[in-house]
Design a protein around this motif. Structure first.
Motif, short mmCIF file in Angstrom:
data_model
loop_
_atom_site.label_atom_id
_atom_site.label_comp_id
_atom_site.label_asym_id
_atom_site.label_seq_id
_atom_site.Cartn_x
_atom_site.Cartn_y
_atom_site.Cartn_z
N LYS A 62 0.87 -1.17 0.00
CA LYS A 62 0.00 0.00 0.00
C LYS A 62 0.91 1.22 0.00
N SER A 63 0.35 2.39 -0.09
CA SER A 63 1.17 3.58 -0.33
C SER A 63 2.29 3.79 0.68
N ASP A 64 2.13 3.33 1.89
CA ASP A 64 3.14 3.56 2.92
C ASP A 64 3.71 2.26 3.50
N LEU A 65 3.59 1.17 2.76
CA LEU A 65 4.01 -0.13 3.28
C LEU A 65 4.56 -1.01 2.16
N VAL A 66 5.76 -1.53 2.36
CA VAL A 66 6.38 -2.43 1.38
C VAL A 66 6.84 -3.71 2.06
N THR A 67 6.98 -4.72 1.25
CA THR A 67 7.58 -5.98 1.68
C THR A 67 8.74 -6.27 0.73
N GLN A 68 9.93 -6.46 1.28
CA GLN A 68 11.10 -6.78 0.46
C GLN A 68 11.25 -8.29 0.42
N ILE A 69 11.27 -8.82 -0.79
CA ILE A 69 11.36 -10.26 -1.01
C ILE A 69 12.73 -10.60 -1.57
N SER A 70 13.30 -11.65 -1.09
CA SER A 70 14.58 -12.15 -1.58
C SER A 70 14.35 -13.54 -2.17
N PHE A 77 11.80 -18.50 -1.39
CA PHE A 77 12.04 -17.08 -1.18
C PHE A 77 12.04 -16.78 0.31
N GLY A 78 12.46 -15.55 0.64
CA GLY A 78 12.45 -15.11 2.02
C GLY A 78 11.95 -13.69 2.12
N ILE A 79 11.59 -13.32 3.33
CA ILE A 79 11.17 -11.96 3.63
C ILE A 79 12.39 -11.24 4.19
N ALA A 80 12.82 -10.17 3.52
CA ALA A 80 13.98 -9.43 3.98
C ALA A 80 13.60 -8.20 4.79
N TYR A 81 12.39 -7.67 4.55
CA TYR A 81 11.99 -6.43 5.22
C TYR A 81 10.49 -6.25 5.06
N ILE A 82 9.86 -5.67 6.07
CA ILE A 82 8.47 -5.22 6.00
C ILE A 82 8.41 -3.88 6.73
N GLY A 83 7.87 -2.87 6.09
CA GLY A 83 7.75 -1.57 6.74
C GLY A 83 7.62 -0.45 5.74
N PRO A 84 7.93 0.78 6.18
CA PRO A 84 7.83 1.93 5.28
C PRO A 84 8.91 1.86 4.20
#
Length: 96
Positions: A62-70, A77-84
């Motif tokens: 959403k406009s202020d939230l991302v999920t970084q996927i590796s 795959f893995g989750i590298a980051y969740i946040g702004p």
């Protein structure tokens, strides 16, 4: 027939983030993660990539939230980051 790719790392990232996230944000992140598993993430979400890290990409949840996927392999795959977005990888560029 493939069952999609598997989440194999980053559960601690998800647990840490979800500890303070509201239920609505948790729901949209979980939905995005399921779209990675079923392969629809590139059709459903805006994706940002880093040229220097081709195995990683950001899902604009959403406009202020991302999920970084590796991406580890073709099937995991893995989750590298969740946040702004400003806390994610530097130099994000929209995919064309």
């Amino acid at each position: 027939m493939s069952d999609g790719i598997r989440l194999v790392s980053g559960l601690q990232v998800l647990d840490h983030w979800s500890g303070s996230a509201c239920q609505a944000d948790k729901n949209v992140v979980y939905k995005a993660l399921f779209s990675v598993v079923d392969g629809s993430v590139f059709l459903t979400y805006d994706i940002l990539e880093e040229d220097e890290l081709p195995q990683q990409f950001l899902v604009l949840v959403k406009s202020d939230l991302v999920t970084q996927i590796s991406l580890h392999h073709a099937d995991s795959f893995g989750i590298a980051y969740i946040g702004p977005i400003d806390g994610a990888m530097p130099g994000q560029m929209p995919l064309s």
